[in-house]
Design a protein around this motif. Structure first.
Motif, PDB file in Angstrom:
ATOM      1  N   THR A  62       0.851  -1.182   0.000  1.00 31.66           N
ATOM      2  CA  THR A  62       0.000   0.000   0.000  1.00 31.66           C
ATOM      3  C   THR A  62       0.886   1.231   0.000  1.00 31.66           C
ATOM      4  O   THR A  62       1.803   1.344   0.820  1.00 31.66           O
ATOM      5  N   PHE A  63       0.625   2.148  -0.918  1.00 30.95           N
ATOM      6  CA  PHE A  63       1.375   3.402  -0.996  1.00 30.95           C
ATOM      7  C   PHE A  63       0.417   4.558  -0.774  1.00 30.95           C
ATOM      8  O   PHE A  63      -0.615   4.654  -1.430  1.00 30.95           O
ATOM      9  N   VAL A  64       0.779   5.422   0.146  1.00 39.49           N
ATOM     10  CA  VAL A  64      -0.001   6.617   0.437  1.00 39.49           C
ATOM     11  C   VAL A  64       0.761   7.796  -0.144  1.00 39.49           C
ATOM     12  O   VAL A  64       1.934   8.005   0.171  1.00 39.49           O
ATOM     13  N   LEU A  65       0.106   8.537  -1.005  1.00 34.92           N
ATOM     14  CA  LEU A  65       0.709   9.701  -1.641  1.00 34.92           C
ATOM     15  C   LEU A  65       0.574  10.892  -0.711  1.00 34.92           C
ATOM     16  O   LEU A  65      -0.514  11.216  -0.245  1.00 34.92           O
ATOM     17  N   ASN A  66       1.690  11.554  -0.432  1.00 40.95           N
ATOM     18  CA  ASN A  66       1.705  12.705   0.450  1.00 40.95           C
ATOM     19  C   ASN A  66       2.385  13.857  -0.280  1.00 40.95           C
ATOM     20  O   ASN A  66       3.519  13.740  -0.693  1.00 40.95           O
ATOM     21  N   GLY A  67       1.679  14.940  -0.436  1.00 45.38           N
ATOM     22  CA  GLY A  67       2.316  16.125  -0.981  1.00 45.38           C
ATOM     23  C   GLY A  67       1.654  16.717  -2.197  1.00 45.38           C
ATOM     24  O   GLY A  67       1.453  16.034  -3.189  1.00 45.38           O
ATOM     25  N   GLY A  68       1.306  17.989  -2.095  1.00 45.29           N
ATOM     26  CA  GLY A  68       0.887  18.772  -3.233  1.00 45.29           C
ATOM     27  C   GLY A  68      -0.513  18.553  -3.760  1.00 45.29           C
ATOM     28  O   GLY A  68      -0.847  19.060  -4.803  1.00 45.29           O
ATOM     29  N   LEU A  78      -6.693  12.151  -9.030  1.00 44.77           N
ATOM     30  CA  LEU A  78      -5.507  11.301  -8.886  1.00 44.77           C
ATOM     31  C   LEU A  78      -5.904   9.839  -8.811  1.00 44.77           C
ATOM     32  O   LEU A  78      -5.260   8.979  -9.406  1.00 44.77           O
ATOM     33  N   CYS A  79      -6.966   9.550  -8.083  1.00 40.66           N
ATOM     34  CA  CYS A  79      -7.419   8.161  -7.950  1.00 40.66           C
ATOM     35  C   CYS A  79      -7.850   7.581  -9.288  1.00 40.66           C
ATOM     36  O   CYS A  79      -7.725   6.380  -9.511  1.00 40.66           O
TER      37      CYS A  79
END
Length: 92
Positions: A62-68, A78-79
């Protein structure tokens, strides 16, 4: 700071430490006093495709995108993979 290096790093964490959840910041931080913390939040380009590549490579993680991400609408785009077509970050 290449994608290949990041894949190797994530692979080691996954294989040797059993980590399956990662929070990935979409913007590279410039260290050494070249940029202030405020500048580091806006000047280095965002790299969402790098996070997508990690998701494709490590399908069991699982990758959580953080930033911007500027808001809920952008998060939804994005999803669905449409954010890059509609946002100025695409070319940076």
């Amino acid at each position: 700071d290449t994608l290949e290096y990041l894949i190797q790093f994530i692979g080691r964490l996954r294989n040797e430490a059993g980590c399956r959840n990662f929070i990935i910041h979409a913007r590279k931080c410039v260290l050494g006093g070249l940029l202030s913390p405020e500048q580091n939040r806006i000047i280095p380009p965002l790299n969402y495709p790098r996070v997508y590549a990690l998701c494709d490579h490590f399908t069991d993680c699982t990758f959580v995108l953080n930033g911007g991400i500027p808001g809920l609408d952008a998060a939804k785009q994005l999803c669905h993979g449409t954010f890059f077509n509609n946002h100025p970050y695409k070319k940076k």
